[in-house]
Design a protein around this motif. Structure first.
Motif, mmCIF file in Angstrom:
data_model
loop_
_atom_site.group_PDB
_atom_site.id
_atom_site.type_symbol
_atom_site.label_atom_id
_atom_site.label_comp_id
_atom_site.label_asym_id
_atom_site.label_seq_id
_atom_site.Cartn_x
_atom_site.Cartn_y
_atom_site.Cartn_z
ATOM 1 N N VAL A 7 -4.713 5.339 11.499
ATOM 2 C CA VAL A 7 -4.611 4.954 10.090
ATOM 3 C C VAL A 7 -5.964 5.256 9.461
ATOM 4 N N THR A 8 -5.949 6.103 8.435
ATOM 5 C CA THR A 8 -7.178 6.533 7.773
ATOM 6 C C THR A 8 -7.107 6.176 6.300
ATOM 7 N N GLU A 9 -8.200 5.634 5.772
ATOM 8 C CA GLU A 9 -8.267 5.322 4.354
ATOM 9 C C GLU A 9 -8.406 6.633 3.582
ATOM 10 N N ALA A 10 -7.604 6.790 2.535
ATOM 11 C CA ALA A 10 -7.552 8.061 1.814
ATOM 12 C C ALA A 10 -8.838 8.362 1.041
ATOM 13 N N THR A 44 -12.088 7.162 1.455
ATOM 14 C CA THR A 44 -13.332 7.303 2.219
ATOM 15 C C THR A 44 -13.181 8.169 3.462
ATOM 16 N N GLY A 45 -11.957 8.300 3.955
ATOM 17 C CA GLY A 45 -11.746 9.062 5.190
ATOM 18 C C GLY A 45 -12.093 8.283 6.439
ATOM 19 N N SER A 46 -12.398 6.998 6.269
ATOM 20 C CA SER A 46 -12.758 6.205 7.449
ATOM 21 C C SER A 46 -11.500 5.751 8.192
ATOM 22 N N ARG A 47 -11.598 5.804 9.500
ATOM 23 C CA ARG A 47 -10.473 5.399 10.339
ATOM 24 C C ARG A 47 -10.481 3.885 10.448
ATOM 25 N N LEU A 48 -9.366 3.270 10.056
ATOM 26 C CA LEU A 48 -9.278 1.819 10.059
ATOM 27 C C LEU A 48 -8.599 1.263 11.304
ATOM 28 N N TRP A 49 -7.739 2.069 11.895
ATOM 29 C CA TRP A 49 -6.988 1.593 13.064
ATOM 30 C C TRP A 49 -6.565 2.805 13.880
ATOM 31 N N ASP A 50 -6.668 2.696 15.171
ATOM 32 C CA ASP A 50 -6.075 3.696 16.051
ATOM 33 C C ASP A 50 -5.786 3.050 17.393
ATOM 34 N N ALA A 51 -4.742 3.528 18.030
ATOM 35 C CA ALA A 51 -4.361 2.974 19.325
ATOM 36 C C ALA A 51 -3.420 3.933 20.038
ATOM 37 N N PRO A 52 -3.546 4.004 21.366
ATOM 38 C CA PRO A 52 -2.596 4.799 22.149
ATOM 39 C C PRO A 52 -1.464 3.909 22.659
ATOM 40 N N TYR A 58 0.849 -1.191 0.000
ATOM 41 C CA TYR A 58 0.000 0.000 0.000
ATOM 42 C C TYR A 58 0.883 1.238 0.000
ATOM 43 N N VAL A 59 0.364 2.303 -0.593
ATOM 44 C CA VAL A 59 1.065 3.580 -0.591
ATOM 45 C C VAL A 59 0.534 4.393 0.585
ATOM 46 N N VAL A 60 1.465 4.846 1.431
ATOM 47 C CA VAL A 60 1.107 5.519 2.678
ATOM 48 C C VAL A 60 1.784 6.882 2.755
ATOM 49 N N PRO A 103 -1.872 8.388 -2.439
ATOM 50 C CA PRO A 103 -1.793 7.483 -1.295
ATOM 51 C C PRO A 103 -3.100 6.733 -1.086
ATOM 52 N N GLN A 104 -2.985 5.540 -0.520
ATOM 53 C CA GLN A 104 -4.174 4.765 -0.167
ATOM 54 C C GLN A 104 -4.522 4.944 1.310
ATOM 55 N N PHE A 105 -3.520 5.281 2.110
ATOM 56 C CA PHE A 105 -3.729 5.485 3.550
ATOM 57 C C PHE A 105 -2.943 6.691 4.029
ATOM 58 N N PHE A 106 -3.491 7.327 5.056
ATOM 59 C CA PHE A 106 -2.805 8.394 5.777
ATOM 60 C C PHE A 106 -2.566 7.899 7.195
ATOM 61 N N ILE A 107 -1.376 8.182 7.709
ATOM 62 C CA ILE A 107 -1.079 7.854 9.100
ATOM 63 C C ILE A 107 -0.668 9.144 9.780
ATOM 64 N N ALA A 108 -1.334 9.456 10.856
ATOM 65 C CA ALA A 108 -1.043 10.665 11.621
ATOM 66 C C ALA A 108 -1.230 10.334 13.094
ATOM 67 N N GLY A 109 -0.975 11.323 13.931
ATOM 68 C CA GLY A 109 -1.136 11.040 15.347
ATOM 69 C C GLY A 109 -1.065 12.271 16.208
ATOM 70 N N LYS A 110 -1.110 12.022 17.495
ATOM 71 C CA LYS A 110 -0.989 13.105 18.465
ATOM 72 C C LYS A 110 -0.356 12.558 19.741
ATOM 73 N N ILE A 111 0.259 13.459 20.481
ATOM 74 C CA ILE A 111 0.840 13.123 21.776
ATOM 75 C C ILE A 111 -0.065 13.753 22.818
ATOM 76 N N THR A 112 -0.553 12.922 23.727
ATOM 77 C CA THR A 112 -1.498 13.400 24.737
ATOM 78 C C THR A 112 -0.940 13.194 26.143
ATOM 79 N N HIS A 113 -1.615 13.813 27.076
ATOM 80 C CA HIS A 113 -1.203 13.780 28.478
ATOM 81 C C HIS A 113 -2.426 13.512 29.348
ATOM 82 N N ARG A 114 -2.215 12.772 30.417
ATOM 83 C CA ARG A 114 -3.283 12.616 31.403
ATOM 84 C C ARG A 114 -2.646 12.485 32.771
#
Length: 173
Positions: A145-148, A150-158, A69-71, A115-126
């Protein structure tokens, strides 16, 4: 006989000798306070590698055709207000870890390849509240991980960002 000289100075009272200052013990010398960084680049690299390993193991980026896949790796946003986290370096770690996983082809956002997927993220605090009114500050790297198309989120994890000390008590680099 000619004498050269100055007018006599008015008599001053005798000067008392000042005592030598006592030597200061080395432990009593005040050292400048250097602000300690809680997290190092090695801490973030370990977190990114763990996150990418889990992402690839999840099967989200497995192509049934056998192709890669192209990311495109997007931004990592620091929402903590803490300046220990270099988000540009984190993006580089993410690109390197994905490329070394050999399941995807990482391209730049300016690439002509769509691209077929976008991968992005954030750094959070608690703040975690423990027994006895104690608090612990926790930091996490969330990747998405977001599909390019449809924009649907396929995977996310902290993933927790853990600071590790070396055997000598110094931060790992």
């Amino acid at each position: 006989m000619i004498l050269f000289g100055c007018a006599s100075a008015p008599s001053n009272p005798p000067v008392e000798a000042t005592p030598e200052p006592a030597p200061v013990a080395a432990s009593a010398v005040v050292q400048p306070v250097v602000p300690k960084k809680d997290f190092t680049s090695a801490d973030m690299r370990r977190t990114v590698n763990t996150a990418v390993y889990n992402m690839l193991k999840s099967g989200t980026l497995d192509n049934a055709d056998g192709d890669k896949y192209v990311v495109v790796v997007g931004r990592i946003v620091n929402t903590t207000g803490k300046d220990d986290f270099d988000t540009e370096q984190t993006v580089q770690y993410l690109k390197n870890a994905l490329a070394s996983g050999r399941k995807v082809r990482v391209v730049s956002a300016k690439s002509k390849t769509a691209p077929q997927f976008f991968i992005a993220g954030k750094i959070t605090h608690r703040t975690a509240y423990l027994a006895g009114k104690k608090k612990r500050q926790e930091y996490y790297l969330h990747l998405f991980v977001t599909e390019a198309t449809t924009g649907s989120r396929l995977w996310d994890a902290p993933f927790p960002i853990v600071h590790r000390e070396t055997a000598k008590g110094k931060s790992s680099k």
